[in-house]
Write an enzyme that holds these catalytic residues in place. Structure first.
Site, PDB file in Angstrom:
ATOM      1  N   ARG A  58       5.894   2.678  -4.969  1.00 47.24           N
ATOM      2  CA  ARG A  58       6.571   3.523  -3.990  1.00 47.24           C
ATOM      3  C   ARG A  58       7.337   2.744  -2.928  1.00 47.24           C
ATOM      4  O   ARG A  58       8.502   3.038  -2.650  1.00 47.24           O
ATOM      5  CB  ARG A  58       5.557   4.412  -3.243  1.00 47.24           C
ATOM      6  CG  ARG A  58       5.205   5.668  -3.952  1.00 47.24           C
ATOM      7  CD  ARG A  58       3.734   5.954  -3.715  1.00 47.24           C
ATOM      8  NE  ARG A  58       2.962   4.918  -4.361  1.00 47.24           N
ATOM      9  CZ  ARG A  58       2.615   4.971  -5.641  1.00 47.24           C
ATOM     10  NH1 ARG A  58       2.920   6.004  -6.359  1.00 47.24           N
ATOM     11  NH2 ARG A  58       1.953   3.977  -6.214  1.00 47.24           N
ATOM     12  N   THR A  59       6.680   1.783  -2.302  1.00 46.74           N
ATOM     13  CA  THR A  59       7.308   1.142  -1.140  1.00 46.74           C
ATOM     14  C   THR A  59       8.538   0.363  -1.568  1.00 46.74           C
ATOM     15  O   THR A  59       9.621   0.494  -0.986  1.00 46.74           O
ATOM     16  CB  THR A  59       6.285   0.239  -0.435  1.00 46.74           C
ATOM     17  OG1 THR A  59       5.077   0.981  -0.253  1.00 46.74           O
ATOM     18  CG2 THR A  59       6.810  -0.228   0.906  1.00 46.74           C
ATOM     19  N   LYS A  87       5.175 -22.191  -6.990  1.00 46.54           N
ATOM     20  CA  LYS A  87       5.255 -23.669  -7.022  1.00 46.54           C
ATOM     21  C   LYS A  87       4.742 -24.277  -5.724  1.00 46.54           C
ATOM     22  O   LYS A  87       4.876 -25.471  -5.508  1.00 46.54           O
ATOM     23  CB  LYS A  87       6.706 -24.100  -7.225  1.00 46.54           C
ATOM     24  CG  LYS A  87       7.373 -23.577  -8.472  1.00 46.54           C
ATOM     25  CD  LYS A  87       8.814 -24.082  -8.502  1.00 46.54           C
ATOM     26  CE  LYS A  87       9.721 -23.087  -9.181  1.00 46.54           C
ATOM     27  NZ  LYS A  87      11.125 -23.286  -8.804  1.00 46.54           N
ATOM     28  N   ARG A 108       6.165  -7.531   1.492  1.00 47.63           N
ATOM     29  CA  ARG A 108       4.760  -7.158   1.283  1.00 47.63           C
ATOM     30  C   ARG A 108       4.023  -8.428   0.901  1.00 47.63           C
ATOM     31  O   ARG A 108       4.493  -9.205   0.052  1.00 47.63           O
ATOM     32  CB  ARG A 108       4.600  -6.113   0.187  1.00 47.63           C
ATOM     33  CG  ARG A 108       3.123  -5.893  -0.174  1.00 47.63           C
ATOM     34  CD  ARG A 108       2.906  -4.732  -1.079  1.00 47.63           C
ATOM     35  NE  ARG A 108       3.079  -3.470  -0.362  1.00 47.63           N
ATOM     36  CZ  ARG A 108       2.774  -2.285  -0.883  1.00 47.63           C
ATOM     37  NH1 ARG A 108       2.284  -2.209  -2.103  1.00 47.63           N
ATOM     38  NH2 ARG A 108       2.953  -1.172  -0.195  1.00 47.63           N
ATOM     39  N   HIS A 136       0.745  -1.007   7.626  1.00 45.88           N
ATOM     40  CA  HIS A 136       1.756  -0.505   6.697  1.00 45.88           C
ATOM     41  C   HIS A 136       2.616   0.479   7.499  1.00 45.88           C
ATOM     42  O   HIS A 136       2.547   1.694   7.302  1.00 45.88           O
ATOM     43  CB  HIS A 136       1.051   0.173   5.520  1.00 45.88           C
ATOM     44  CG  HIS A 136       1.903   0.390   4.305  1.00 45.88           C
ATOM     45  ND1 HIS A 136       3.282   0.208   4.291  1.00 45.88           N
ATOM     46  CD2 HIS A 136       1.561   0.784   3.044  1.00 45.88           C
ATOM     47  CE1 HIS A 136       3.742   0.501   3.095  1.00 45.88           C
ATOM     48  NE2 HIS A 136       2.730   0.839   2.317  1.00 45.88           N
TER      49      HIS A 136
HETATM   50  N1   CP Z   1       1.768   3.895  -0.736  1.00 48.01           N
HETATM   51  C1   CP Z   1       2.120   2.673  -1.169  1.00 48.01           C
HETATM   52  O1   CP Z   1       2.206   1.701  -0.384  1.00 48.01           O
HETATM   53  O2   CP Z   1       2.328   2.591  -2.514  1.00 48.01           O
HETATM   54  P1   CP Z   1       2.769   1.304  -3.312  1.00 48.01           P
HETATM   55  O3   CP Z   1       1.633   0.316  -3.235  1.00 48.01           O
HETATM   56  O4   CP Z   1       3.075   1.752  -4.708  1.00 48.01           O
HETATM   57  O5   CP Z   1       3.972   0.731  -2.610  1.00 48.01           O
END
Ligand code: CP
Length: 310
Positions: A58-59, A87, A108, A136
């Protein structure tokens, strides 16, 4: 501090919900409403680097979709193994290189604090797409957007959180913010997956109304929204402990027999088995709409930090 404007966000990093005032959050939610429909190509010529050192559906895809829908372009990687981190390249070096290839970085990373470190190394805006079990912030914004859409307003909402409250970063980001809207929060989890004391103490210090429970009922009987989370297998130091709790909550359509009729069921997704697909058709289940709202909120954020609206 005056009323927020789009100029306040140009060039800014989005690392933690704690960096945003309540007025700024409301400003971003209002702005996002303007991005629900097809939007003009305000990001034409801009490039977003999406650096994902941890899996995501999603993100990553909603950030990329947001960028493409606004006329911009994207580059990046979807796992650390295909980047030079494999590496031994340091995060700071990766960031210093990527900032020469893009106008904004979305990152991320499994390590708490990695997004803040990336922002310190970068001279372009950095957006935290999740750092370990920490924060998040863009998930929180889309959660708030969804809650406001479903319930009409955020002030004083009665919200339950169910599942893995120990390791879930979406929950940690969201409770801090909902507290500022005077939410009444109920934390439902097995004892081993409770929200860390640090967070509970902070809520108490801020005179935020919260309580704890282990059973779904009666805890859900007076809720307006229930935020369900996955048990985060990847963050358990002890696999046996995961085995003990992995099936602790499994909601199915029978949940609706006892829950308030107008409860909104949210989930940041992905789900495993904590919500049965037989709940999906019911109007109370808004988690797929919630995921789709991610594009809307991320369009507003990208346009803001890239200075396309000032
Ligand atoms: N909700 C969310 O962060 O989903 P993903 O891990 O798929 O990005």
């Amino acid at each position: 501090m005056g009323t927020p404007t789009v100029a306040d966000f140009a060039g800014r990093d989005i690392i933690s919900t704690r960096d945003l005032t309540k007025d700024e959050i409301l400003f971003l939610l209002d702005l996002a409403e303007q991005f629900e429909d097809p939007s003009p190509s305000v990001l034409q010529g801009k490039i977003m680097a999406s650096l994902f050192f941890e899996p995501s559906t999603r993100t990553r895809l909603s950030f990329e979709s947001a960028m493409l829908r606004l006329g911009g372009r994207t580059l990046g990687f979807a796992e650390a193994g295909v980047s030079s981190a494999a590496k031994g390249e340091s995060l700071a070096d990766t960031i210093r290189v990527a900032e020469g290839y893009a106008d904004a970085i979305v990152i991320r990373h499994p390590r708490e604090g990695a997004a803040r470190a990336a922002a310190e190394a970068a001279s372009i805006p950095v957006i935290n797409a999740g750092d370990g079990a920490n924060q998040h912030p863009t998930q929180t914004l889309l959660d708030l957007f969804t809650l406001r859409k479903e319930k009409g307003e955020l002030e004083g909402l009665r919200v339950g959180f169910l599942g893995d409250l120990k390791f879930g970063r979406a929950v940690r980001s969201l409770i801090n913010t909902l507290g500022r809207f005077n939410a009444q929060m109920t934390f439902i989890s097995p004892p081993s997956l409770r929200l860390p004391n640090y967070y509970l103490e902070e809520l108490t210090e801020q005179a935020i109304n919260w309580k704890m429970a282990t059973d779904v009922f009666p805890a859900c009987r007076d809720l307006e929204a229930l935020y369900v989370t996955r048990i985060q297998r990847e963050r358990f130091p002890d696999p046996l402990e995961f085995e003990r709790v992995k099936n602790v909550y499994q909601l199915d359509r029978s949940f609706l027999d006892e829950a308030p009729d107008d409860i909104a069921i949210l989930h940041p997704l992905p789900r495993v088995n904590e919500i049965s697909p037989d709940l999906d058709p019911f109007p109370q289940s808004v988690y797929f709409q919630q995921a789709h709202n991610g594009v809307t909120i991320r369009k507003a954020l990208l346009a803001s930090v890239l200075g396309a609206l000032s």
